[in-house]
Design a protein around this motif. Sequence first.
Motif, PDB file in Angstrom:
ATOM      1  N   GLU A  89       0.836  -1.202   0.000  1.00  0.00           N
ATOM      2  CA  GLU A  89       0.000   0.000   0.000  1.00  0.00           C
ATOM      3  C   GLU A  89       0.868   1.248   0.000  1.00  0.00           C
ATOM      4  N   ALA A  90       1.888   1.272   0.838  1.00  0.00           N
ATOM      5  CA  ALA A  90       2.775   2.434   0.902  1.00  0.00           C
ATOM      6  C   ALA A  90       3.508   2.631  -0.422  1.00  0.00           C
ATOM      7  N   ALA A  91       3.937   1.547  -1.048  1.00  0.00           N
ATOM      8  CA  ALA A  91       4.621   1.647  -2.339  1.00  0.00           C
ATOM      9  C   ALA A  91       3.672   2.160  -3.421  1.00  0.00           C
ATOM     10  N   LEU A  92       2.428   1.709  -3.396  1.00  0.00           N
ATOM     11  CA  LEU A  92       1.441   2.204  -4.367  1.00  0.00           C
ATOM     12  C   LEU A  92       1.226   3.699  -4.199  1.00  0.00           C
ATOM     13  N   LEU A  93       1.066   4.138  -2.958  1.00  0.00           N
ATOM     14  CA  LEU A  93       0.837   5.558  -2.699  1.00  0.00           C
ATOM     15  C   LEU A  93       2.060   6.399  -3.041  1.00  0.00           C
ATOM     16  N   ALA A  94       3.263   5.824  -2.887  1.00  0.00           N
ATOM     17  CA  ALA A  94       4.486   6.565  -3.193  1.00  0.00           C
ATOM     18  C   ALA A  94       4.727   6.654  -4.697  1.00  0.00           C
ATOM     19  N   MET A  95       4.372   5.619  -5.438  1.00  0.00           N
ATOM     20  CA  MET A  95       4.659   5.572  -6.874  1.00  0.00           C
ATOM     21  C   MET A  95       3.633   6.336  -7.705  1.00  0.00           C
ATOM     22  N   ILE A  96       2.371   6.264  -7.315  1.00  0.00           N
ATOM     23  CA  ILE A  96       1.293   6.813  -8.137  1.00  0.00           C
ATOM     24  C   ILE A  96       0.991   8.221  -7.662  1.00  0.00           C
ATOM     25  N   PRO A  97       0.897   9.182  -8.571  1.00  0.00           N
ATOM     26  CA  PRO A  97       0.662  10.580  -8.176  1.00  0.00           C
ATOM     27  C   PRO A  97      -0.648  10.737  -7.394  1.00  0.00           C
ATOM     28  N   ALA A  98      -0.627  11.633  -6.426  1.00  0.00           N
ATOM     29  CA  ALA A  98      -1.814  11.882  -5.608  1.00  0.00           C
ATOM     30  C   ALA A  98      -2.918  12.497  -6.456  1.00  0.00           C
ATOM     31  N   GLY A  99      -4.140  12.093  -6.198  1.00  0.00           N
ATOM     32  CA  GLY A  99      -5.292  12.631  -6.910  1.00  0.00           C
ATOM     33  C   GLY A  99      -5.640  11.883  -8.184  1.00  0.00           C
ATOM     34  N   SER A 100      -4.717  11.105  -8.721  1.00  0.00           N
ATOM     35  CA  SER A 100      -5.031  10.342  -9.932  1.00  0.00           C
ATOM     36  C   SER A 100      -5.652   9.016  -9.519  1.00  0.00           C
ATOM     37  N   LYS A 101      -6.581   8.566 -10.309  1.00  0.00           N
ATOM     38  CA  LYS A 101      -7.253   7.292 -10.036  1.00  0.00           C
ATOM     39  C   LYS A 101      -7.031   6.352 -11.210  1.00  0.00           C
ATOM     40  N   PRO A 102      -5.819   5.822 -11.348  1.00  0.00           N
ATOM     41  CA  PRO A 102      -5.543   4.948 -12.486  1.00  0.00           C
ATOM     42  C   PRO A 102      -6.127   3.548 -12.271  1.00  0.00           C
ATOM     43  N   THR A 103      -6.079   2.781 -13.324  1.00  0.00           N
ATOM     44  CA  THR A 103      -6.473   1.375 -13.244  1.00  0.00           C
ATOM     45  C   THR A 103      -5.251   0.569 -12.842  1.00  0.00           C
ATOM     46  N   ILE A 104      -5.407  -0.267 -11.847  1.00  0.00           N
ATOM     47  CA  ILE A 104      -4.330  -1.138 -11.402  1.00  0.00           C
ATOM     48  C   ILE A 104      -4.479  -2.471 -12.134  1.00  0.00           C
ATOM     49  N   VAL A 105      -3.452  -2.845 -12.907  1.00  0.00           N
ATOM     50  CA  VAL A 105      -3.461  -4.096 -13.665  1.00  0.00           C
ATOM     51  C   VAL A 105      -2.562  -5.078 -12.932  1.00  0.00           C
ATOM     52  N   ILE A 106      -3.136  -6.185 -12.494  1.00  0.00           N
ATOM     53  CA  ILE A 106      -2.373  -7.196 -11.773  1.00  0.00           C
ATOM     54  C   ILE A 106      -1.953  -8.275 -12.756  1.00  0.00           C
ATOM     55  N   GLU A 107      -0.625  -8.474 -12.859  1.00  0.00           N
ATOM     56  CA  GLU A 107      -0.069  -9.546 -13.683  1.00  0.00           C
ATOM     57  C   GLU A 107       0.592 -10.538 -12.738  1.00  0.00           C
ATOM     58  N   ALA A 108      -0.035 -11.679 -12.591  1.00  0.00           N
ATOM     59  CA  ALA A 108       0.500 -12.684 -11.668  1.00  0.00           C
ATOM     60  C   ALA A 108       0.995 -13.886 -12.445  1.00  0.00           C
TER      61      ALA A 108
END
Length: 142
Positions: A89-108
């Motif tokens: 969660e912390a890495a997601l918040l640090a990497m993705i700009p604040a205020g943007s709501k992108p689509t998270i694509v999970i590649e497993a």
Amino acid sequence: MKFRTAGGLREEPFLNLVPLIDVVLVILIFLSVTTTFSRTAQLQIDLPEADEALPVDSMPKEWVVAITADGAVFIGERAVGLGSVEDIEAALLAMIPAGSKPTIVIEADAKTPHQRVIDVMRAAQRAGFEKLTFSVERVEGR
């Protein structure tokens, strides 16, 4: 009343349909003249109008979160490792700009434990990302 003729021959009954047809036609003409076609109940719909094409900057972004077979998480090109839900969660918040709501694509990876995918989903939810999708690879010949 006399039903038979003198010779004993029976006369065939005759039914005249012309008056019946006349009455039906008069009724149809009466109904067609007196009927009014009015629109008493209408539904007003305001259809959207097309604007100019959206600029590239306003298009929704996608961020790829890759999970390896051993459970290591990568957000874009940055490695998060085998961290907990809070670390992801912390890495997601640090990497993705604040205020943007992108689509998270999970590649497993196919051998990734299901719990690890659920951990990434939970981290994305806790970080406030509402759009989540999965990337799949098609196997040829199936």
